[in-house]
Design a protein around this motif. Structure first.
Motif, PDB file in Angstrom:
ATOM      1  N   GLY A  45     107.536  46.619 128.626  1.00  0.00           N
ATOM      2  CA  GLY A  45     106.613  47.704 128.334  1.00  0.00           C
ATOM      3  C   GLY A  45     105.471  47.287 127.443  1.00  0.00           C
ATOM      4  O   GLY A  45     104.879  46.239 127.607  1.00  0.00           O
ATOM      5  N   ASP A  46     105.145  48.127 126.455  1.00  0.00           N
ATOM      6  CA  ASP A  46     103.940  47.918 125.644  1.00  0.00           C
ATOM      7  C   ASP A  46     104.230  47.272 124.291  1.00  0.00           C
ATOM      8  O   ASP A  46     103.460  47.406 123.363  1.00  0.00           O
ATOM      9  N   LYS A  47     105.352  46.570 124.165  1.00  0.00           N
ATOM     10  CA  LYS A  47     105.665  45.924 122.883  1.00  0.00           C
ATOM     11  C   LYS A  47     105.070  44.523 122.867  1.00  0.00           C
ATOM     12  O   LYS A  47     103.872  44.367 122.822  1.00  0.00           O
ATOM     13  N   GLU A  48     105.899  43.501 122.897  1.00  0.00           N
ATOM     14  CA  GLU A  48     105.417  42.123 122.801  1.00  0.00           C
ATOM     15  C   GLU A  48     104.554  41.707 123.992  1.00  0.00           C
ATOM     16  O   GLU A  48     103.647  40.901 123.854  1.00  0.00           O
ATOM     17  N   LEU A  49     104.845  42.229 125.179  1.00  0.00           N
ATOM     18  CA  LEU A  49     104.158  41.744 126.369  1.00  0.00           C
ATOM     19  C   LEU A  49     102.703  42.169 126.435  1.00  0.00           C
ATOM     20  O   LEU A  49     101.962  41.709 127.289  1.00  0.00           O
ATOM     21  N   ILE A  50     102.278  43.029 125.532  1.00  0.00           N
ATOM     22  CA  ILE A  50     100.852  43.341 125.449  1.00  0.00           C
ATOM     23  C   ILE A  50     100.084  42.072 125.081  1.00  0.00           C
ATOM     24  O   ILE A  50      98.894  41.953 125.337  1.00  0.00           O
ATOM     25  N   TYR A  51     100.778  41.091 124.505  1.00  0.00           N
ATOM     26  CA  TYR A  51     100.166  39.821 124.116  1.00  0.00           C
ATOM     27  C   TYR A  51     100.135  38.805 125.255  1.00  0.00           C
ATOM     28  O   TYR A  51      99.665  37.693 125.058  1.00  0.00           O
ATOM     29  N   ALA A  52     100.624  39.171 126.441  1.00  0.00           N
ATOM     30  CA  ALA A  52     100.530  38.265 127.590  1.00  0.00           C
ATOM     31  C   ALA A  52      99.063  38.149 127.984  1.00  0.00           C
ATOM     32  O   ALA A  52      98.428  39.133 128.344  1.00  0.00           O
ATOM     33  N   ARG A  53      98.519  36.952 127.865  1.00  0.00           N
ATOM     34  CA  ARG A  53      97.087  36.721 128.108  1.00  0.00           C
ATOM     35  C   ARG A  53      96.789  36.422 129.573  1.00  0.00           C
ATOM     36  O   ARG A  53      95.825  36.919 130.130  1.00  0.00           O
ATOM     37  N   SER A  54      97.611  35.594 130.197  1.00  0.00           N
ATOM     38  CA  SER A  54      97.392  35.256 131.602  1.00  0.00           C
ATOM     39  C   SER A  54      98.694  34.793 132.237  1.00  0.00           C
ATOM     40  O   SER A  54      99.580  34.259 131.566  1.00  0.00           O
ATOM     41  N   SER A  89     104.522  29.526 134.259  1.00  0.00           N
ATOM     42  CA  SER A  89     103.933  29.620 132.926  1.00  0.00           C
ATOM     43  C   SER A  89     103.272  30.975 132.685  1.00  0.00           C
ATOM     44  O   SER A  89     102.593  31.507 133.561  1.00  0.00           O
ATOM     45  N   ILE A  90     103.477  31.511 131.492  1.00  0.00           N
ATOM     46  CA  ILE A  90     102.782  32.693 131.002  1.00  0.00           C
ATOM     47  C   ILE A  90     102.137  32.302 129.676  1.00  0.00           C
ATOM     48  O   ILE A  90     102.789  31.701 128.816  1.00  0.00           O
ATOM     49  N   GLU A  91     100.857  32.615 129.516  1.00  0.00           N
ATOM     50  CA  GLU A  91     100.172  32.315 128.264  1.00  0.00           C
ATOM     51  C   GLU A  91     100.135  33.574 127.408  1.00  0.00           C
ATOM     52  O   GLU A  91      99.831  34.661 127.892  1.00  0.00           O
ATOM     53  N   SER A 163      89.688  22.398 109.949  1.00  0.00           N
ATOM     54  CA  SER A 163      88.396  22.135 109.315  1.00  0.00           C
ATOM     55  C   SER A 163      87.211  22.693 110.104  1.00  0.00           C
ATOM     56  O   SER A 163      86.177  23.003 109.528  1.00  0.00           O
ATOM     57  N   ASP A 164      87.348  22.839 111.428  1.00  0.00           N
ATOM     58  CA  ASP A 164      86.229  23.282 112.252  1.00  0.00           C
ATOM     59  C   ASP A 164      86.448  24.662 112.860  1.00  0.00           C
ATOM     60  O   ASP A 164      85.715  25.071 113.753  1.00  0.00           O
ATOM     61  N   GLY A 165      87.471  25.388 112.416  1.00  0.00           N
ATOM     62  CA  GLY A 165      87.807  26.673 113.016  1.00  0.00           C
ATOM     63  C   GLY A 165      86.695  27.701 112.875  1.00  0.00           C
ATOM     64  O   GLY A 165      85.944  27.711 111.906  1.00  0.00           O
ATOM     65  N   THR A 166      86.584  28.564 113.892  1.00  0.00           N
ATOM     66  CA  THR A 166      85.575  29.621 113.890  1.00  0.00           C
ATOM     67  C   THR A 166      86.203  31.005 113.912  1.00  0.00           C
ATOM     68  O   THR A 166      85.503  31.997 114.078  1.00  0.00           O
ATOM     69  N   GLY A 167      87.517  31.072 113.783  1.00  0.00           N
ATOM     70  CA  GLY A 167      88.207  32.362 113.849  1.00  0.00           C
ATOM     71  C   GLY A 167      88.650  32.740 115.248  1.00  0.00           C
ATOM     72  O   GLY A 167      89.014  33.885 115.501  1.00  0.00           O
ATOM     73  N   GLU A 168      88.603  31.770 116.166  1.00  0.00           N
ATOM     74  CA  GLU A 168      89.029  32.028 117.548  1.00  0.00           C
ATOM     75  C   GLU A 168      90.503  32.435 117.563  1.00  0.00           C
ATOM     76  O   GLU A 168      91.321  31.917 116.798  1.00  0.00           O
ATOM     77  N   VAL A 169      90.853  33.382 118.403  1.00  0.00           N
ATOM     78  CA  VAL A 169      92.255  33.800 118.564  1.00  0.00           C
ATOM     79  C   VAL A 169      92.995  32.692 119.291  1.00  0.00           C
ATOM     80  O   VAL A 169      92.514  32.175 120.307  1.00  0.00           O
ATOM     81  N   VAL A 170      94.159  32.313 118.788  1.00  0.00           N
ATOM     82  CA  VAL A 170      94.921  31.213 119.389  1.00  0.00           C
ATOM     83  C   VAL A 170      95.968  31.755 120.350  1.00  0.00           C
ATOM     84  O   VAL A 170      96.419  32.896 120.237  1.00  0.00           O
ATOM     85  N   SER A 171      96.329  30.911 121.295  1.00  0.00           N
ATOM     86  CA  SER A 171      97.324  31.295 122.290  1.00  0.00           C
ATOM     87  C   SER A 171      98.213  30.095 122.586  1.00  0.00           C
ATOM     88  O   SER A 171      97.893  28.965 122.217  1.00  0.00           O
ATOM     89  N   PHE A 172      99.330  30.361 123.252  1.00  0.00           N
ATOM     90  CA  PHE A 172     100.269  29.296 123.602  1.00  0.00           C
ATOM     91  C   PHE A 172     100.961  29.654 124.917  1.00  0.00           C
ATOM     92  O   PHE A 172     101.204  30.824 125.205  1.00  0.00           O
ATOM     93  N   PRO A 173     101.286  28.638 125.725  1.00  0.00           N
ATOM     94  CA  PRO A 173     101.997  28.895 126.977  1.00  0.00           C
ATOM     95  C   PRO A 173     103.511  28.818 126.785  1.00  0.00           C
ATOM     96  O   PRO A 173     104.007  28.079 125.934  1.00  0.00           O
ATOM     97  N   VAL A 174     104.222  29.595 127.577  1.00  0.00           N
ATOM     98  CA  VAL A 174     105.680  29.506 127.652  1.00  0.00           C
ATOM     99  C   VAL A 174     106.012  29.348 129.125  1.00  0.00           C
ATOM    100  O   VAL A 174     105.501  30.105 129.963  1.00  0.00           O
ATOM    101  N   SER A 175     106.822  28.360 129.460  1.00  0.00           N
ATOM    102  CA  SER A 175     107.191  28.190 130.861  1.00  0.00           C
ATOM    103  C   SER A 175     108.669  28.494 131.061  1.00  0.00           C
ATOM    104  O   SER A 175     109.498  28.296 130.167  1.00  0.00           O
ATOM    105  N   PHE A 176     108.950  28.995 132.237  1.00  0.00           N
ATOM    106  CA  PHE A 176     110.288  29.415 132.642  1.00  0.00           C
ATOM    107  C   PHE A 176     110.601  28.785 133.995  1.00  0.00           C
ATOM    108  O   PHE A 176     109.698  28.446 134.751  1.00  0.00           O
TER     109      PHE A 176
END
Length: 193
Positions: A45-54, A89-91, A163-176
């Protein structure tokens, strides 16, 4: 004889059938129970999976089997295989506390814990699923696929630019991995018949 395909034919069919868009897709749920049915991870539902990017809608292929006779090859259908079933993979966007990534790490350690050399590393069953929804423009589900026998495989790196960050939102993949998928719900009437 069939009518020649013209721009007008294409326009009429495209107007009737429309086009799927790259955001009309949802990771509905991820449920990993393990072979002893102890809950490893359950998102929905709308809990953690709202963070599924792609994510992708997985493919399915029928292997070709060739029979040769007198120099001519006859192509026969073979078994079904599922594209990327060993590494689906789900990012995910990382939340500020990295609690989502922590849940995946806990699920990974439940499969195999290198501290104790124990885990739930048996064969995943029918309750271990990833459910994917295709949506229409009103966000109604038109098709649902359920990946059966899902099991966590890899939690990707989470990269920071200190040192060079611009505040970009970070993401990570998880594979199953998964065994196969079921088409559990199909939409209404298709303009393609």
């Amino acid at each position: 004889m069939a009518d020649a395909t013209t721009i007008q034919n294409f326009f009429a069919k495209a107007q009737e059938a429309q086009f799927s868009r790259d955001f009309l897709f949802r990771v509905n749920s991820v449920q990993l129970t393990g072979p002893t049915n102890g809950s490893l991870i359950e998102f929905g539902g709308d809990k953690e999976l709202i963070y599924a990017r792609s994510a992708t809608l997985p493919g399915r292929a029928i292997e070709n089997k060739t029979v040769s006779y007198m120099g001519l090859d006859f192509n026969l259908p073979g078994r079904a295989t599922y594209t990327n079933s060993t590494g689906y993979s789900i990012e995910f966007y990382a939340d500020a506390d990295n609690s989502l990534r922590g849940k995946f790490e806990s699920a990974s350690r439940a499969v195999f814990d290198d501290q104790t050399s124990t885990g739930e590393y048996g064969m995943p069953g029918v309750k271990d699923t990833i459910t994917l929804d295709l949506l229409d423009k009103q966000l109604r589900m038109t098709k649902q696929l359920k990946l059966i026998g899902a099991s966590i495989r890899d939690i990707g790196d989470l990269s920071y630019s200190i040192s060079d960050g611009t505040g970009e939102v970070v993401s990570f993949p998880v594979s199953f991995s998964y065994h196969y998928y079921e088409d559990t719900i199909s939409g209404g009437d298709s303009p393609f018949g």
